[in-house]
Design a protein around this motif. Structure first.
Motif, short mmCIF file in Angstrom:
data_model
loop_
_atom_site.label_atom_id
_atom_site.label_comp_id
_atom_site.label_asym_id
_atom_site.label_seq_id
_atom_site.Cartn_x
_atom_site.Cartn_y
_atom_site.Cartn_z
N ALA A 59 0.92 -1.08 0.24
CA ALA A 59 -0.34 0.04 -0.17
C ALA A 59 0.83 1.54 0.16
CB ALA A 59 -0.49 0.00 1.07
N SER A 60 2.16 1.30 -1.38
CA SER A 60 2.70 2.40 -1.67
C SER A 60 2.80 2.17 -2.49
CB SER A 60 3.72 2.48 -0.23
OG SER A 60 4.15 2.26 -0.45
N LEU A 61 3.63 3.61 -2.95
CA LEU A 61 3.96 4.04 -4.14
C LEU A 61 5.85 3.95 -4.31
CD1 LEU A 61 2.45 6.96 -5.69
CD2 LEU A 61 2.26 4.82 -6.36
N LEU A 62 5.93 2.37 -4.59
CA LEU A 62 7.50 1.81 -4.11
C LEU A 62 8.38 2.45 -5.22
CD1 LEU A 62 7.04 -2.11 -3.31
CD2 LEU A 62 7.55 -0.10 -1.46
N PRO A 63 8.89 3.06 -4.67
CA PRO A 63 9.96 2.56 -3.49
C PRO A 63 10.27 3.39 -2.03
CG PRO A 63 11.80 3.99 -3.86
CD PRO A 63 10.79 3.57 -5.11
N ARG A 64 9.14 4.29 -1.86
CA ARG A 64 8.51 4.74 -0.82
C ARG A 64 7.68 4.47 0.19
NH1 ARG A 64 9.25 10.15 0.11
NH2 ARG A 64 7.93 11.38 1.13
N ARG A 82 1.16 14.18 -0.95
CA ARG A 82 -0.22 14.00 -2.09
C ARG A 82 -0.79 13.05 -2.93
NH1 ARG A 82 0.47 19.87 -4.76
NH2 ARG A 82 1.52 21.02 -2.23
N THR A 83 -0.01 12.20 -2.60
CA THR A 83 -0.14 10.81 -3.79
C THR A 83 0.63 9.23 -3.24
OG1 THR A 83 1.50 10.91 -4.94
CG2 THR A 83 -0.46 11.62 -6.34
N THR A 84 -0.63 9.06 -3.26
CA THR A 84 -0.01 7.06 -2.59
C THR A 84 -1.08 6.30 -3.43
OG1 THR A 84 0.59 5.80 -0.79
CG2 THR A 84 -1.63 6.41 -1.34
N GLY A 85 -0.88 5.11 -3.59
CA GLY A 85 -1.02 3.98 -4.11
C GLY A 85 -0.85 2.40 -3.51
N MET A 86 -1.25 1.33 -5.25
CA MET A 86 -1.17 0.25 -4.67
C MET A 86 -0.03 -0.50 -5.84
SD MET A 86 -2.40 -1.78 -2.25
CE MET A 86 -3.69 -1.23 -1.69
N THR A 87 1.23 -1.00 -5.01
CA THR A 87 2.11 -1.72 -5.70
C THR A 87 2.30 -2.97 -5.91
OG1 THR A 87 3.88 0.55 -5.23
CG2 THR A 87 4.96 -1.07 -6.32
N VAL A 88 2.40 -3.73 -6.83
CA VAL A 88 2.06 -5.15 -7.06
C VAL A 88 4.22 -5.64 -7.30
CG1 VAL A 88 1.31 -7.00 -8.53
CG2 VAL A 88 0.15 -5.44 -7.84
N LEU A 134 12.53 -6.67 2.54
CA LEU A 134 11.14 -6.24 2.88
C LEU A 134 10.63 -4.97 1.76
CD1 LEU A 134 9.51 -5.83 4.94
CD2 LEU A 134 11.48 -3.66 6.42
N ASP A 135 9.84 -5.79 0.77
CA ASP A 135 9.46 -4.91 -0.26
C ASP A 135 10.10 -4.23 -1.08
OD1 ASP A 135 6.32 -4.58 1.37
OD2 ASP A 135 7.35 -3.05 2.83
N THR A 136 10.76 -5.44 -1.09
CA THR A 136 12.62 -4.49 -2.48
C THR A 136 12.17 -5.43 -3.74
OG1 THR A 136 13.62 -6.68 -1.54
CG2 THR A 136 14.03 -4.88 -0.15
N GLY A 137 11.35 -5.92 -3.61
CA GLY A 137 11.30 -7.40 -4.57
C GLY A 137 10.66 -5.68 -6.40
N ASP A 138 11.22 -6.34 -7.65
CA ASP A 138 10.65 -5.58 -8.53
C ASP A 138 9.58 -5.48 -8.82
OD1 ASP A 138 13.80 -5.84 -9.17
OD2 ASP A 138 13.49 -8.03 -10.94
#
Length: 328
Positions: free
Chosen positions: A109-114, A130-136, A143-147
């Motif tokens: 539930a963020s715009l990775l890598p943020r 200002r924005t966020t999102g869902m990253t697959v 820890l949330d480091t994948g491509d």
């Protein structure tokens, strides 16, 4: 595809429901955390994920450690083509990642890598994003480091709380996963390496993170009030002269008053605001509060019942006895 869903948090419920209803893919198993004691009575709490499948024919696993030999063997027996992970609470080992035929995907539930980590929704609001999102992403052992496979964005509104943004991201997730699965099926799913130099982290929140520091700017505190609603909640300590003790004051909503200087931590009443706290920059008018030992109420109701809260105290710190340290 044969799909195994792994998750615990409420945010994963719409995605799991989508997989249950899918006519194109088969949900062959669900894994969630074991039931855990919670609340004052320490009753076992069942995850929302478990509640969704416990009366269905879908196999349900609740391993204490997903890296145990028994858990790995049980997942392998499900023969998944795809594993989907969302807000699970444990890091998957390589031995699990290697089981799948196609991919192991994580919905974050963020715009990775943020905002890698456990509390990305709260971190984004608190930081003023200002924005966020869902990253697959394709899962690896970090820890949330994948491509990255894809991202879905959504604005963060000025009135968003963690609860409202959580709900919106939960609704976005099924569409993001549906598109990701379609791309995998068509062999056109990209793999985009994360820019690690841009990574930020959102660690697990504890209750103490909600303690207000009145030496911060009003806009910073206001964002934290929204970011930490409902968990861990924001609070300060006020001195109750009638009972000669400190009492916690929880704050659920507040608004910034520009161009006003009040000593940080001082609480006063203004014509249009029943309770205003001074901060490092500007001031904060409380709106929705709960004093320890009382119910949740509007600040007007609170001050009518406890007028001492809005009486400026010396040395200028809200609710503190003369000579005590000022900021809490």
């Amino acid at each position: 595809m044969r799909v195994v869903f792994i998750g615990t948090g409420e945010i994963g419920v719409p995605t799991l429901r989508m997989l249950q209803r899918s006519r194109e893919h088969e949900l062959v198993g669900v894994i969630t955390q074991p039931d855990k004691p919670a609340g004052r009575d320490q009753r076992l709490r069942v995850s929302s994920i478990k509640l969704l499948v416990k009366d269905t024919a879908v196999p349900l696993l609740q391993p204490r450690r997903i890296r145990s030999e028994e858990a790995i063997a049980a997942i392998r027996a499900l023969a998944p083509d795809l594993i989907v992970v969302m807000a699970y609470g444990q890091i998957l080992p390589r031995s699990v990642l290697n089981i799948v035929r196609m991919a192991c995907l994580n919905l974050h539930a963020s715009l990775l890598p943020r905002w890698r980590g456990a509390a990305p929704i709260q971190a984004a609001i608190a930081a003023g994003d200002r924005t966020t999102g869902m990253t697959v992403i394709y899962m690896d052992e970090g820890l949330d480091t994948g491509d990255i496979l894809l991202k879905y964005e959504t604005p963060i509104e000025p009135t968003d709380t963690a609860a409202s943004l959580h709900a919106r991201l939960a609704k976005i997730a099924p569409d993001a996963l549906t598109e990701a699965m379609a791309q995998l099926k068509e062999n056109c799913a990209p793999r985009i390496a994360q820019e690690s130099a841009l990574a930020t982290y959102a660690p697990k929140l504890e209750r103490e993170h909600g303690r207000i520091n009145w030496n911060e700017a009003a806009e910073v505190i206001e964002r934290k009030i929204r970011a930490f609603n409902p968990w861990p909640g924001v609070f300060t300590q006020v001195w109750d002269p009638r009972h000669n003790r400190n009492r916690a004051l929880k704050i659920f909503a507040a608004t910034v008053i520009d161009n006003i200087a009040i000593k940080p931590g001082t609480a006063i009443a203004l014509p249009k605001h029943a309770l205003v706290f001074g901060t490092e920059k500007d001031a904060l008018a409380l709106m929705d509060v709960q004093l320890e030992g009382s119910r949740r109420m509007t600040v007007d109701e609170l001050v009518r019942g406890h007028p001492w809260l809005a009486q400026k105290s010396s040395p200028g710190i809200a609710g503190f006895r003369r000579g005590e340290h000022g900021v809490s």
